[in-house]
Design an enzyme around this catalytic site. Structure first.
Site, PDB file in Angstrom:
ATOM      1  N   ILE A  99     -41.110  56.912  96.831  1.00 43.64           N
ATOM      2  CA  ILE A  99     -41.082  56.131  95.600  1.00 43.64           C
ATOM      3  C   ILE A  99     -42.483  56.181  94.998  1.00 43.64           C
ATOM      4  O   ILE A  99     -43.474  55.925  95.688  1.00 43.64           O
ATOM      5  CB  ILE A  99     -40.705  54.655  95.894  1.00 43.64           C
ATOM      6  CG1 ILE A  99     -39.323  54.584  96.557  1.00 43.64           C
ATOM      7  CG2 ILE A  99     -40.755  53.827  94.625  1.00 43.64           C
ATOM      8  CD1 ILE A  99     -38.202  55.123  95.728  1.00 43.64           C
ATOM      9  N   ASN A 112     -37.035  61.881  87.110  1.00 40.55           N
ATOM     10  CA  ASN A 112     -36.582  62.033  88.492  1.00 40.55           C
ATOM     11  C   ASN A 112     -35.203  62.688  88.488  1.00 40.55           C
ATOM     12  O   ASN A 112     -34.398  62.435  87.590  1.00 40.55           O
ATOM     13  CB  ASN A 112     -36.503  60.643  89.128  1.00 40.55           C
ATOM     14  CG  ASN A 112     -36.262  60.687  90.624  1.00 40.55           C
ATOM     15  OD1 ASN A 112     -36.354  61.742  91.254  1.00 40.55           O
ATOM     16  ND2 ASN A 112     -35.955  59.539  91.199  1.00 40.55           N
ATOM     17  N   HIS A 114     -31.675  63.356  90.811  1.00 42.19           N
ATOM     18  CA  HIS A 114     -30.984  62.769  91.960  1.00 42.19           C
ATOM     19  C   HIS A 114     -29.634  63.456  92.152  1.00 42.19           C
ATOM     20  O   HIS A 114     -28.901  63.657  91.178  1.00 42.19           O
ATOM     21  CB  HIS A 114     -30.787  61.267  91.713  1.00 42.19           C
ATOM     22  CG  HIS A 114     -30.109  60.574  92.844  1.00 42.19           C
ATOM     23  ND1 HIS A 114     -30.735  60.330  94.054  1.00 42.19           N
ATOM     24  CD2 HIS A 114     -28.849  60.092  92.979  1.00 42.19           C
ATOM     25  CE1 HIS A 114     -29.892  59.723  94.867  1.00 42.19           C
ATOM     26  NE2 HIS A 114     -28.740  59.569  94.244  1.00 42.19           N
ATOM     27  N   GLY A 148     -37.641  50.630  90.521  1.00 42.99           N
ATOM     28  CA  GLY A 148     -36.583  50.562  91.525  1.00 42.99           C
ATOM     29  C   GLY A 148     -36.272  51.922  92.135  1.00 42.99           C
ATOM     30  O   GLY A 148     -36.908  52.933  91.825  1.00 42.99           O
TER      31      GLY A 148
HETATM   32  C1  GRF Z   1     -32.555  67.844  95.106  1.00 45.79           C
HETATM   33  O1  GRF Z   1     -31.148  67.827  95.247  1.00 45.79           O
HETATM   34  C2  GRF Z   1     -33.087  66.506  94.719  1.00 45.79           C
HETATM   35  O2  GRF Z   1     -32.306  65.824  93.794  1.00 45.79           O
HETATM   36  C3  GRF Z   1     -33.066  65.820  96.053  1.00 45.79           C
HETATM   37  O3  GRF Z   1     -33.565  66.782  96.943  1.00 45.79           O
HETATM   38  C4  GRF Z   1     -33.235  68.071  96.440  1.00 45.79           C
HETATM   39  C5  GRF Z   1     -34.506  68.850  96.313  1.00 45.79           C
HETATM   40  O4  GRF Z   1     -34.244  70.221  96.302  1.00 45.79           O
HETATM   41  N1  GRF Z   1     -33.793  64.577  96.050  1.00 45.79           N
HETATM   42  P1  GRF Z   1     -35.413  71.279  96.058  1.00 45.79           P
HETATM   43  O5  GRF Z   1     -36.594  70.899  96.938  1.00 45.79           O
HETATM   44  O6  GRF Z   1     -35.763  71.255  94.599  1.00 45.79           O
HETATM   45  O7  GRF Z   1     -34.811  72.593  96.473  1.00 45.79           O
END
Ligand code: GRF
Length: 213
Positions: A99, A112, A114, A148
């Site tokens: 975070i 970010n 996700h 958050g």
């Molecule tokens: C992605 O799916 C991201 O959203 C998640 O971890 C993965 C990172 O993949 N938190 P990379 O390192 O860009 O290949």
């Protein structure tokens, strides 16, 4: 062409792993018309492929490990100061497994990505949690970070089907294929067109120009 590059938005990308999202941004920014370029890559750990990708592309890297600081606040301040030294227009958390604290958030917009359709399945295990819940559709979300965990205003989302026989690895790979394309698209449009945030609504583009997500 040179003028275009000099006006490109400056991106600092934060990574913790394989860095395929970073690679997608590096590839996209090879075209000056993309409107953004990666000026530095930061990580919270050594020895990851994300850092190697940056080095191969000739991009400066930095590592700030939480364990090297006496407190979270100290790490947050050090991270913010390093990020600031690269004068970013936009910071991108692309698989950064920490975070990012107030010292960075108060100074720079942080995007970010996700691997789930927020607000469902926030946190570090979005793919595993979606699979465990038995959803038939999941996806990815690009959001502006707030204080958050995956709670900030959503910029873009795209759905990805869960297929029979999927495990976390196969589902995550299917999501990441979409996630990379979505992140590249969103970052480019934000860099070229700007954006506004009103409450929880993010709009890309000049409000008078009618562009929106
Ligand atoms: C992605 O799916 C991201 O959203 C998640 O971890 C993965 C990172 O993949 N938190 P990379 O390192 O860009 O290949």
């Amino acid at each position: 062409m040179g003028v275009c590059v000099s006006k490109a938005a400056r991106l600092v990308v934060l990574v913790s792993g394989s860095g395929t999202n970073l690679q997608a941004l590096l590839d996209a920014s090879a075209d000056p018309s993309y409107g953004a370029r990666v000026v530095a890559v930061g990580a919270d750990r050594d020895g990851i492929e994300g850092l190697a990708r940056a080095s191969r592309a000739g991009i400066p890297t930095f590592v700030r490990k939480l364990g090297d600081y006496p407190s979270r606040a100290g790490w947050d301040a050090a991270l913010a100061s390093e990020i600031a030294s690269h004068k970013p227009d936009l910071v991108i958390s692309a698989g950064f497994m920490k975070i990012v604290g107030a010292p960075t958030l108060e100074e720079f917009p942080l995007l970010n990505t996700h691997p789930a359709l927020l607000p469902a399945f926030p946190g570090a295990h979005g793919v595993r949690d979606a699979l465990a819940h038995g959803v038939k559709v999941t996806g990815c979300t690009v959001m502006l970070a707030d204080a958050g965990v995956d709670t900030g205003p959503i910029v873009a989302q795209e759905a990805v089907p869960v297929l029979p026989g999927d495990d976390v690895a196969t589902l995550h790979e299917r999501i990441k294929t979409v996630e990379r394309r979505l992140l590249v698209d969103v970052v480019g449009r934000m860099a070229r067109e700007g954006w506004t945030v009103s409450g929880r609504t993010v709009r890309i583009g000049n409000p008078s120009g009618g562009e929106s997500t």
